[in-house]
Design a protein around this motif. Structure first.
Motif, PDB file in Angstrom:
ATOM      1  N   ARG A  40      -3.112  -6.271  -6.854  1.00  0.00           N
ATOM      2  CA  ARG A  40      -3.916  -7.333  -6.241  1.00  0.00           C
ATOM      3  C   ARG A  40      -4.486  -6.896  -4.891  1.00  0.00           C
ATOM      4  NH1 ARG A  40      -0.467 -10.341  -9.262  1.00  0.00           N
ATOM      5  NH2 ARG A  40       1.281 -10.381  -7.848  1.00  0.00           N
ATOM      6  N   ASP A  41      -3.772  -6.008  -4.198  1.00  0.00           N
ATOM      7  CA  ASP A  41      -4.183  -5.566  -2.866  1.00  0.00           C
ATOM      8  C   ASP A  41      -4.898  -4.224  -2.834  1.00  0.00           C
ATOM      9  OD1 ASP A  41      -3.027  -7.810  -1.724  1.00  0.00           O
ATOM     10  OD2 ASP A  41      -1.140  -6.804  -1.254  1.00  0.00           O
ATOM     11  N   CYS A  42      -4.808  -3.424  -3.884  1.00  0.00           N
ATOM     12  CA  CYS A  42      -5.272  -2.034  -3.832  1.00  0.00           C
ATOM     13  C   CYS A  42      -6.466  -1.807  -4.771  1.00  0.00           C
ATOM     14  CB  CYS A  42      -4.132  -1.083  -4.185  1.00  0.00           C
ATOM     15  SG  CYS A  42      -4.589   0.661  -4.036  1.00  0.00           S
ATOM     16  N   ALA A  43      -7.644  -1.730  -4.201  1.00  0.00           N
ATOM     17  CA  ALA A  43      -8.860  -1.523  -4.991  1.00  0.00           C
ATOM     18  C   ALA A  43      -8.841  -0.176  -5.708  1.00  0.00           C
ATOM     19  CB  ALA A  43     -10.090  -1.631  -4.098  1.00  0.00           C
ATOM     20  N   SER A  44      -8.269   0.829  -5.082  1.00  0.00           N
ATOM     21  CA  SER A  44      -8.223   2.159  -5.698  1.00  0.00           C
ATOM     22  C   SER A  44      -7.397   2.139  -6.985  1.00  0.00           C
ATOM     23  CB  SER A  44      -7.638   3.162  -4.702  1.00  0.00           C
ATOM     24  OG  SER A  44      -7.504   4.428  -5.305  1.00  0.00           O
ATOM     25  N   CYS A  45      -6.239   1.530  -6.941  1.00  0.00           N
ATOM     26  CA  CYS A  45      -5.391   1.453  -8.133  1.00  0.00           C
ATOM     27  C   CYS A  45      -6.025   0.564  -9.204  1.00  0.00           C
ATOM     28  CB  CYS A  45      -3.993   0.961  -7.772  1.00  0.00           C
ATOM     29  SG  CYS A  45      -3.001   2.204  -6.898  1.00  0.00           S
ATOM     30  N   ARG A  46      -6.679  -0.526  -8.785  1.00  0.00           N
ATOM     31  CA  ARG A  46      -7.375  -1.380  -9.762  1.00  0.00           C
ATOM     32  C   ARG A  46      -8.482  -0.599 -10.453  1.00  0.00           C
ATOM     33  NH1 ARG A  46      -7.319  -5.100  -5.681  1.00  0.00           N
ATOM     34  NH2 ARG A  46      -9.577  -4.902  -5.374  1.00  0.00           N
ATOM     35  N   GLN A  60       0.815  -1.208   0.000  1.00  0.00           N
ATOM     36  CA  GLN A  60       0.000   0.000   0.000  1.00  0.00           C
ATOM     37  C   GLN A  60       0.851   1.262   0.000  1.00  0.00           C
ATOM     38  OE1 GLN A  60      -3.362   0.379  -0.328  1.00  0.00           O
ATOM     39  NE2 GLN A  60      -3.192  -1.752  -0.881  1.00  0.00           N
ATOM     40  N   LEU A  61       2.121   1.149   0.319  1.00  0.00           N
ATOM     41  CA  LEU A  61       2.960   2.337   0.436  1.00  0.00           C
ATOM     42  C   LEU A  61       3.387   2.893  -0.918  1.00  0.00           C
ATOM     43  CD1 LEU A  61       5.222   1.267   3.414  1.00  0.00           C
ATOM     44  CD2 LEU A  61       3.202   2.724   3.467  1.00  0.00           C
ATOM     45  N   ASN A  62       3.540   2.076  -1.915  1.00  0.00           N
ATOM     46  CA  ASN A  62       4.078   2.512  -3.199  1.00  0.00           C
ATOM     47  C   ASN A  62       3.061   2.311  -4.309  1.00  0.00           C
ATOM     48  OD1 ASN A  62       6.707   3.173  -2.154  1.00  0.00           O
ATOM     49  ND2 ASN A  62       7.076   0.994  -1.980  1.00  0.00           N
ATOM     50  N   HIS A  63       2.108   3.234  -4.397  1.00  0.00           N
ATOM     51  CA  HIS A  63       1.128   3.157  -5.479  1.00  0.00           C
ATOM     52  C   HIS A  63       1.832   3.392  -6.815  1.00  0.00           C
ATOM     53  CE1 HIS A  63      -2.415   3.224  -2.883  1.00  0.00           C
ATOM     54  NE2 HIS A  63      -1.805   4.128  -2.162  1.00  0.00           N
ATOM     55  N   PRO A  64       1.494   2.623  -7.850  1.00  0.00           N
ATOM     56  CA  PRO A  64       2.031   2.936  -9.185  1.00  0.00           C
ATOM     57  C   PRO A  64       1.542   4.336  -9.583  1.00  0.00           C
ATOM     58  CG  PRO A  64       0.952   0.790  -9.176  1.00  0.00           C
ATOM     59  CD  PRO A  64       0.639   1.437  -7.866  1.00  0.00           C
TER      60      PRO A  64
END
Length: 74
Positions: free
Chosen positions: A33-39, A6-10
């Motif tokens: 896989r872990d970050c709904a916001s980025c998906r 969660q610390l390093n969003h693309p």
């Protein structure tokens, strides 16, 4: 969900390039896989990319969230 993912969003640019080219680093893939916001952001970029490739006659307006992400990066 791992805390480190969660610390390093693309960056939005990386997500846009992935939508265009399909080339994402292993770390970014793990993060998605872990970050709904980025998906969700990636899904929006993919939708716009697919519409452009399909030759849609009218423009496709990205959701307001995409423009906010772009403005926040400027």
């Amino acid at each position: 969900m791992s805390a480190g993912s969660q610390l390093n969003h693309p960056s939005p640019g990386d997500l846009a390039l992935f939508a265009l080219e399909g080339d994402l680093s292993e770390a970014a893939g793990d993060h998605l896989r872990d970050c709904a916001s980025c998906r969700s952001t990636l899904a929006e970029f993919v939708r716009v990319t697919e519409a452009a490739r399909a030759g849609t006659t009218g423009p496709v307006r990205p959701p307001a969230k995409v423009w906010k992400v772009i403005r926040d990066q400027l």
